[in-house]
Scaffold this active site. Structure first.
Site, mmCIF file in Angstrom:
data_model
loop_
_atom_site.group_PDB
_atom_site.id
_atom_site.type_symbol
_atom_site.label_atom_id
_atom_site.label_comp_id
_atom_site.label_asym_id
_atom_site.label_seq_id
_atom_site.Cartn_x
_atom_site.Cartn_y
_atom_site.Cartn_z
ATOM 1 N N LYS A 51 0.780 -1.242 0.000
ATOM 2 C CA LYS A 51 0.000 0.000 0.000
ATOM 3 C C LYS A 51 0.817 1.300 0.000
ATOM 4 O O LYS A 51 0.385 2.293 -0.611
ATOM 5 C CB LYS A 51 -0.964 -0.002 1.181
ATOM 6 N N SER A 301 0.503 -10.040 -0.994
ATOM 7 C CA SER A 301 0.293 -8.593 -0.940
ATOM 8 C C SER A 301 0.428 -7.970 0.438
ATOM 9 O O SER A 301 0.615 -6.759 0.551
ATOM 10 C CB SER A 301 -1.082 -8.234 -1.521
#
Length: 398
Positions: A51, A301
């Site tokens: 992110k 992720s």
């Protein structure tokens, strides 16, 4: 649509602030699906997920006047930390709205990076509405978790790194929520290696993309229920939707059991701490959902998981993998009744973890007790063997 030049600009902008996360070979996945499988470990990125790539790029491109107004965001945790860290690095005030059920470690980490945290709403979408209202009222700049061109450009640097580390990659598998990461990776990869297959993976109980793609425009889910909070997004973003419809080859879904089994696989075999959302791509491969060949890269992720959730998910994964069995048996309420049950389990190689003894079940006779026993087993076949032995001995009542 992002161009190759946009991706190059993002790579240059982030080259000095983002970690170049490693590619790690996965022998267990390679053997399981018959491909050469590698893991792109974004769980080892700053703040524990991909992110910050998009958040930092977006915030760094704000004007001086916009920076003075501060930024606001909404997230279940990973985007929150990415925005908080990025804003602190750039000397900008940040407020983050998080759902009331957000994991405590993610809340604490976001605060530790310097952001003001407001708990509001039960989902990320509800928290996002609060962030929008705050932006409208104060002039703060909303840093959307996925629906902005700069966010997608920042996430595209994951794809650019994969091509640098694995130039001949045949397929890339990506966990998918709102679509920013998938859109970014697809933009970088298809511009340079269009023959590479790019696949998104969603949790089946929070899968907005299949119905949205079928309709030709983003649609919102009425409800979601998944352990993978990082990809639990009710409505795909408009910016990612444009990219994904043109660039992504397919999007598949995985069950909750597959997610927990994949998380357990990462712990045991890859020695990686991964959150359920981060393990979605691994889940798709391990469950046999995808028919792939050649060299495959799976994006891991994120790795921000509450230790309490990790404990629950590990138990869930052990059960799904046939490694943990709970049965309710009926035994004689005479001396030696419980021992007979435990000796049978011992003889069948099932290690007892927990025993609950009750005399108040509805269908018990006066001289019986009910015992709920949890045992460790070696897999599905061993579980069937244990159940057969218990039934043959009269411990299981139909």
């Amino acid at each position: 649509m992002l161009t190759g030049a946009d991706v190059d600009d993002a790579v240059r902008a982030l080259s000095t602030v983002m970690r170049r996360t490693p590619l790690v070979a996965s022998r267990v996945l390679s053997e399981r699906i018959g491909c050469d499988v590698w893991l792109k470990c974004e769980n080892l990125q700053r703040t524990g997920s991909f992110k910050p790539r998009g958040a930092y790029l977006r915030i760094s491109r704000l004007s001086a006047e916009e920076r003075a107004r501060g930024v606001v965001a909404a997230s279940a945790g990973n985007h929150a930390q990415g925005v908080a860290w990025s804003a602190a690095e750039l000397g900008i005030r940040a407020r983050v709205y998080m759902p009331t059920g957000a994991a405590l470690p993610k809340i604490a980490a976001t605060k530790a990076y310097g952001a003001e945290v407001i708990l509001e709403g039960s989902t990320v979408d509800e928290a996002l509405e609060s962030a929008r209202r705050y932006a409208d009222e104060t002039g703060a700049i909303l840093i959307h978790p996925f629906d902005h061109r700069d966010i997608v450009a920042g996430q595209s640097t994951v794809g650019a790194e994969i091509l640098q580390q694995m130039p001949d990659v045949d397929a890339i598998v990506v966990p998918t929520g709102g679509g920013g990461l998938l859109a970014g990776i697809a933009s970088a990869v298809k511009a340079r290696r269009p023959e590479t297959t790019v696949i998104g993976v969603q949790a089946a109980q929070a899968a907005a993309w299949p119905q949205s793609l079928a309709a030709g425009h983003p649609l919102a889910l009425a409800a979601m229920n998944t352990m993978a909070d990082g990809i639990a997004v009710a409505r795909p973003g408009d910016v990612p939707f444009e990219h994904i419809t043109q660039l992504v080859d397919s999007i598949v879904t995985v069950s909750e059991e597959s997610l927990s089994t994949a998380l357990l696989l990462m712990l045991e075999r890859a020695k990686l701490v991964v959150e359920p959302a981060g393990a979605a791509g691994v889940a798709a491969l391990a469950a046999g959902t995808l028919d792939l060949s050649g060299k495959v890269c799976v994006v891991v992720s994120g790795g921000n998981i509450d230790p309490l959730l990790l404990s629950h998910v590990t138990t869930h994964g052990l059960t799904a993998a046939g490694r943990f069995l709970t049965v309710t048996a009926t035994v004689s309420d005479r001396p030696g009744g419980l021992i007979a049950l435990l000796e049978l389990l011992r003889d069948r190689g099932a290690s007892v973890v927990d025993v609950v003894h009750s005399r108040v079940a509805d269908d018990l006779y006066l001289d019986e007790v009910q015992v709920t026993v949890s045992v460790e087993t070696r897999g599905p076949e061993h579980q069937r063997e244990v159940r057969r032995a218990l039934a043959d001995a009269g411990f299981l009542r139909e």
